[in-house]
Design a protein around this motif. Structure first.
Motif, PDB file in Angstrom:
ATOM      1  N   ASN A  31      16.500  21.058  49.268  1.00 32.91           N
ATOM      2  CA  ASN A  31      17.790  20.878  49.944  1.00 32.91           C
ATOM      3  C   ASN A  31      18.870  20.276  49.049  1.00 32.91           C
ATOM      4  O   ASN A  31      19.738  19.517  49.522  1.00 32.91           O
ATOM      5  CB  ASN A  31      17.602  20.033  51.211  1.00 32.91           C
ATOM      6  CG  ASN A  31      16.559  20.626  52.133  1.00 32.91           C
ATOM      7  OD1 ASN A  31      16.550  21.830  52.388  1.00 32.91           O
ATOM      8  ND2 ASN A  31      15.634  19.801  52.616  1.00 32.91           N
ATOM      9  N   GLU A  76      23.451  27.366  53.963  1.00 35.38           N
ATOM     10  CA  GLU A  76      22.988  26.244  53.138  1.00 35.38           C
ATOM     11  C   GLU A  76      22.785  24.987  53.984  1.00 35.38           C
ATOM     12  O   GLU A  76      21.943  24.142  53.676  1.00 35.38           O
ATOM     13  CB  GLU A  76      23.983  25.940  52.016  1.00 35.38           C
ATOM     14  CG  GLU A  76      24.200  27.068  51.041  1.00 35.38           C
ATOM     15  CD  GLU A  76      25.297  28.021  51.500  1.00 35.38           C
ATOM     16  OE1 GLU A  76      25.563  28.998  50.776  1.00 35.38           O
ATOM     17  OE2 GLU A  76      25.886  27.798  52.583  1.00 35.38           O
ATOM     18  N   VAL A  77      23.593  24.851  55.023  1.00 32.28           N
ATOM     19  CA  VAL A  77      23.461  23.769  55.988  1.00 32.28           C
ATOM     20  C   VAL A  77      23.574  24.383  57.373  1.00 32.28           C
ATOM     21  O   VAL A  77      24.446  25.214  57.627  1.00 32.28           O
ATOM     22  CB  VAL A  77      24.545  22.682  55.824  1.00 32.28           C
ATOM     23  CG1 VAL A  77      24.259  21.501  56.757  1.00 32.28           C
ATOM     24  CG2 VAL A  77      24.636  22.202  54.384  1.00 32.28           C
ATOM     25  N   SER A 116      27.290  23.637  50.249  1.00 33.51           N
ATOM     26  CA  SER A 116      26.731  22.644  51.172  1.00 33.51           C
ATOM     27  C   SER A 116      27.726  21.513  51.421  1.00 33.51           C
ATOM     28  O   SER A 116      27.948  21.089  52.565  1.00 33.51           O
ATOM     29  CB  SER A 116      25.436  22.049  50.605  1.00 33.51           C
ATOM     30  OG  SER A 116      24.470  23.044  50.336  1.00 33.51           O
ATOM     31  N   LEU A 159      22.203  19.710  47.086  1.00 36.74           N
ATOM     32  CA  LEU A 159      23.560  19.945  47.585  1.00 36.74           C
ATOM     33  C   LEU A 159      24.386  20.713  46.563  1.00 36.74           C
ATOM     34  O   LEU A 159      24.771  20.164  45.527  1.00 36.74           O
ATOM     35  CB  LEU A 159      24.237  18.609  47.887  1.00 36.74           C
ATOM     36  CG  LEU A 159      23.588  17.734  48.958  1.00 36.74           C
ATOM     37  CD1 LEU A 159      24.219  16.347  48.957  1.00 36.74           C
ATOM     38  CD2 LEU A 159      23.714  18.380  50.333  1.00 36.74           C
ATOM     39  N   LEU A 209      19.967  20.138  56.396  1.00 34.89           N
ATOM     40  CA  LEU A 209      20.152  20.680  55.055  1.00 34.89           C
ATOM     41  C   LEU A 209      19.109  21.773  54.864  1.00 34.89           C
ATOM     42  O   LEU A 209      17.924  21.558  55.106  1.00 34.89           O
ATOM     43  CB  LEU A 209      19.997  19.573  54.008  1.00 34.89           C
ATOM     44  CG  LEU A 209      20.907  18.353  54.188  1.00 34.89           C
ATOM     45  CD1 LEU A 209      20.661  17.342  53.063  1.00 34.89           C
ATOM     46  CD2 LEU A 209      22.367  18.749  54.240  1.00 34.89           C
TER      47      LEU A 209
END
Length: 354
Positions: A38, A17-18, A44, A40, A31
């Motif tokens: 992206n 995810e990151v 993340s 969150l 991100l």
């Protein structure tokens, strides 16, 4: 090291995810949920919290640069659809846990002991501001669309941004908070949410400059990579300060709406209709939160945010707003109150535990 040689990897024990890379003296964050611009999610936030904590103590990492994967922007905000699903299922604790972790990341960034550079290109909204605007070097571009659109979904501008909006020139921060409408990079600089506006094609030059000297501030970086000029550097908000500063003064959202509607400027009347379409509960509580934020430091605003979160999660407008905007996408929310004038003062104070 060339860009092609940069090795992007997830944090240990986390998903992709990151992604992260150590690029010379730079710790780089990307991100990496481009299909969701992206957004969150919990994974993340947990990943960011771990790596930022580690890099703060890592002497080999002298500065951090955050950016977003894909072409659409840095970050569209938090994953509010997942939070709504939990709330509808009767689980308010899951959103609270998420906000607590997210706000901890926001404070980590504000307190980061090294330069923290945010590349705020494209869409930067909600939680995207939380991971960028509290940094020490905040750069926007001609493509930046920045917003705290929470009143659209029955929530409030969180991630500590009210700390900055309460200190923006005149009542420009109030306009951003109550309308939820996007503004340009030039407006972001005026509001104090960014430091400088640079061309989007300056990204590679920016990275090269930071590899050479990771201590460069916004002014030095802008001089090296070039600043935007002409119409793209003009702030729309600055040009509207006459009616903005007059209409948005005070603590009564209903009076603000009346003043906006009575103005001759079409922009003011458009702002009135925009606010009238938002969650009345959100608008009323947001205004109160913004005024209180003027006397709080960032930690105090984040604590206020965490206190308000459960009150909003339990209010019907949150689930309804997310449904209308992001789930069914009919853009026709059925708010609890018909207008902001119908929101009792006691209900506003209850959100703060008063």
């Amino acid at each position: 090291m060339s860009e092609e040689q940069v090795r992007w990897t997830p944090a240990a024990g986390h998903g992709d995810e990151v992604l992260y890379a150590v690029d010379g003296p730079l710790g780089r964050i990307r991100l990496n949920r481009p299909r969701a611009i992206n957004a969150l999610d919990q994974a993340s936030v947990d990943s960011l919290r771990q790596v930022l904590t580690d890099w703060a103590a890592d002497e080999s990492v002298r500065a951090v640069l955050i950016e977003g994967a894909g072409e659409r922007g840095l970050c569209a905000g938090g994953d509010v659809r997942a939070l709504r699903e939990a709330v509808v299922a009767g689980d308010v604790q899951l959103p609270v846990d998420y906000w607590e972790a997210e706000y901890a990341v926001n404070q980590l960034i504000a307190d980061f002991p090294k330069p923290y550079i945010a590349w705020m290109d494209g869409i930067v909204m909600g939680g995207g501001l939380g991971v960028s605007t509290h940094g020490s070097v905040r750069l926007v571009t001609e493509r930046t669309q920045l917003a705290m659109p929470e009143v659209i979904i029955g929530f409030f501008p969180d991630v500590g941004v009210l700390h900055l909006l309460a200190r923006a020139p005149g009542q420009t921060g109030t306009h951003l908070a109550l309308t939820g409408s996007p503004v340009s990079g030039a407006d972001a600089v005026l509001l104090g949410l960014a430091d400088a506006q640079v061309p989007r094609d300056a990204h590679a030059r920016l990275v090269d400059a930071l590899r050479e000297d990771p201590t460069l501030d916004a002014a030095a970086l802008t001089q090296l990579v070039g600043a935007l000029g002409g119409d793209e550097a003009e702030s729309w908000l600055q040009a509207q300060r006459g009616w903005v500063d007059e209409c948005y003064a005070g603590d009564d959202a209903a009076e603000i709406l009346e003043r906006l509607r009575a103005r001759p400027e079409p922009e003011a009347r458009e702002a009135a209709e925009t606010i009238a379409s938002r969650s009345p509960h959100s608008v009323a509580v947001t205004l109160e939160a913004l005024r209180r934020a003027a006397s709080l430091d960032l930690a105090g605003v984040l604590a206020q945010d965490l206190s308000l979160g459960p009150a909003f999660a339990r209010h019907p407008d949150f689930a309804e707003g997310v449904r209308a905007q992001l789930v069914d996408k009919d853009r026709s929310p059925r708010w609890t109150h018909a207008s902001v004038a119908d929101v009792p003062r006691a209900e506003v104070l209850t959100a703060f535990g008063d």
